[in-house]
Design an enzyme around this catalytic site. Sequence first.
Site, PDB file in Angstrom:
ATOM      1  N   ASP A  17      -2.808 -10.447  -0.766  1.00 35.47           N
ATOM      2  CA  ASP A  17      -4.145 -10.795  -1.290  1.00 35.47           C
ATOM      3  C   ASP A  17      -4.429  -9.947  -2.529  1.00 35.47           C
ATOM      4  O   ASP A  17      -5.042 -10.414  -3.509  1.00 35.47           O
ATOM      5  CB  ASP A  17      -5.238 -10.582  -0.223  1.00 35.47           C
ATOM      6  CG  ASP A  17      -6.377 -11.586  -0.360  1.00 35.47           C
ATOM      7  OD1 ASP A  17      -6.861 -11.758  -1.484  1.00 35.47           O
ATOM      8  OD2 ASP A  17      -6.780 -12.198   0.647  1.00 35.47           O
ATOM      9  N   HIS A 199     -13.568 -11.307   3.154  1.00 41.83           N
ATOM     10  CA  HIS A 199     -13.716 -10.989   1.724  1.00 41.83           C
ATOM     11  C   HIS A 199     -15.095 -10.374   1.512  1.00 41.83           C
ATOM     12  O   HIS A 199     -16.041 -10.668   2.240  1.00 41.83           O
ATOM     13  CB  HIS A 199     -13.495 -12.228   0.850  1.00 41.83           C
ATOM     14  CG  HIS A 199     -12.035 -12.464   0.616  1.00 41.83           C
ATOM     15  ND1 HIS A 199     -11.343 -11.854  -0.402  1.00 41.83           N
ATOM     16  CD2 HIS A 199     -11.123 -13.200   1.306  1.00 41.83           C
ATOM     17  CE1 HIS A 199     -10.065 -12.214  -0.345  1.00 41.83           C
ATOM     18  NE2 HIS A 199      -9.896 -13.028   0.691  1.00 41.83           N
TER      19      HIS A 199
HETATM   20  C1  LIG Z   1      -4.124 -18.245  -0.485  1.00 43.20           C
HETATM   21  C2  LIG Z   1      -5.361 -17.440  -0.142  1.00 43.20           C
HETATM   22  O1  LIG Z   1      -5.487 -16.376  -1.036  1.00 43.20           O
HETATM   23  C3  LIG Z   1      -5.321 -17.025   1.312  1.00 43.20           C
HETATM   24  C4  LIG Z   1      -6.402 -16.072   1.655  1.00 43.20           C
HETATM   25  O2  LIG Z   1      -6.182 -14.866   1.686  1.00 43.20           O
HETATM   26  C5  LIG Z   1      -7.759 -16.548   1.905  1.00 43.20           C
HETATM   27  O3  LIG Z   1      -7.974 -17.766   2.028  1.00 43.20           O
HETATM   28  O4  LIG Z   1      -8.662 -15.696   1.968  1.00 43.20           O
HETATM   29 MN   LIG Z   2      -7.949 -13.685   1.313  1.00 39.56          MN
END
Ligand SMILES: C[C@H](O)CC(=O)C(=O)O
Ligand SMILES: [Mn+2]
Length: 341
Positions: A17, A199
């Site tokens: 990430d 996140h």
């Molecule tokens: C491909 C994305 O970056 C996967 C991920 O880490 C997310 O959906 O959050």
């Molecule tokens: Mn992610």
Amino acid sequence: MWKAVPKIRIMDTTLRDGMHAMAHQFTPEQMARVAAALDEAGVDVIEVSHGDGLAGYSFQYGFAAATDEEYLRAVAPVLKRAKLAALVLPGIGTCKDMQMAVKAGVKVFRIATHVTEADISEEHMGLAKEMGAEVVGFLMMSHTVDKEKIAEQARLMESYGADVVYVVDSAGAMTPQEVKEKVSYVRSCLKIPVGFHAHNNLGLAIGNTLAAVEAGATVVDGTLRGLGAGAGNAPTEVLVAALKKVGCEVGVDLYKIMDAATVLEPMMRRPQVIDNASIMLGYAGVYSSFLLHTYRAAEKFGLDPRDILMELGRRKIVGGQEDYIIDVAYEMAQNKQVVAG
Ligand SMILES: C[C@H](O)CC(=O)C(=O)O
Ligand SMILES: [Mn+2]
């Protein structure tokens, strides 16, 4: 209130990430140094790939500084305890890429699909099992649907052989209450463990991860210094401290994981902060990895990135539609010209 002292497994995804925040430009040597420090701290699983998973390097997603194989082969020999993981998005990463990854030392595959598309993971999960790997299902953009839908898709992944299924807050748009409801419901519908990936766009990555653990998640993601798409992820070193503080057993040494963060720090392109555009990702529910693509489009067409992100949220665009960001920005710039006219 904690019902018991849970043993929590941490999967660190700084080297996957975090690749989004690095515009995929870690060198294999840098990855090896960070991975050695994570391994030394006792992190159980270390994920290494292009930000968009194996074979993500492309015009669409961005070219990486090295190939997946170069990254994996640089990291595998430095790991004494940790398992090496790779992310795969069916449709981008192929079975051939997975075979290469196993030869290069991968022991865990995280198979990611949009939260309504678990059915496309069956073949990749089957192959991962056949090759003796651990399989993690990764349901991206879990904020876009209700708990029943997530559970239905998670059960599909369980039926394909997943050992763990993750609720993934790709947009950093979920609140602690929502995380609790979704994770506890999904957990009640599965026999396998549930994971959570946060996140930090609304500043809730640590709080949401704690809420997920309280709701029964036993596997959680972090990245050193929070390095990741959008405003980044739950910082692993903070997560370790916070989980220990609430009485969870994590198997990671706090000082050593802080030391790992200091190994990463000089490699970072900029401090991982919640800037204004990142807040919009969480507020509008937009895929975090669209941030850098949006900045580029905003610069090209002289627009405010926040306006583009609001529009992307309104149009509900999903991962894989990165090229559409340019179309949307172009359209917005044309409309602006007409209005200014
Ligand atoms: C491909 C994305 O970056 C996967 C991920 O880490 C997310 O959906 O959050
Ligand atoms: Mn992610």
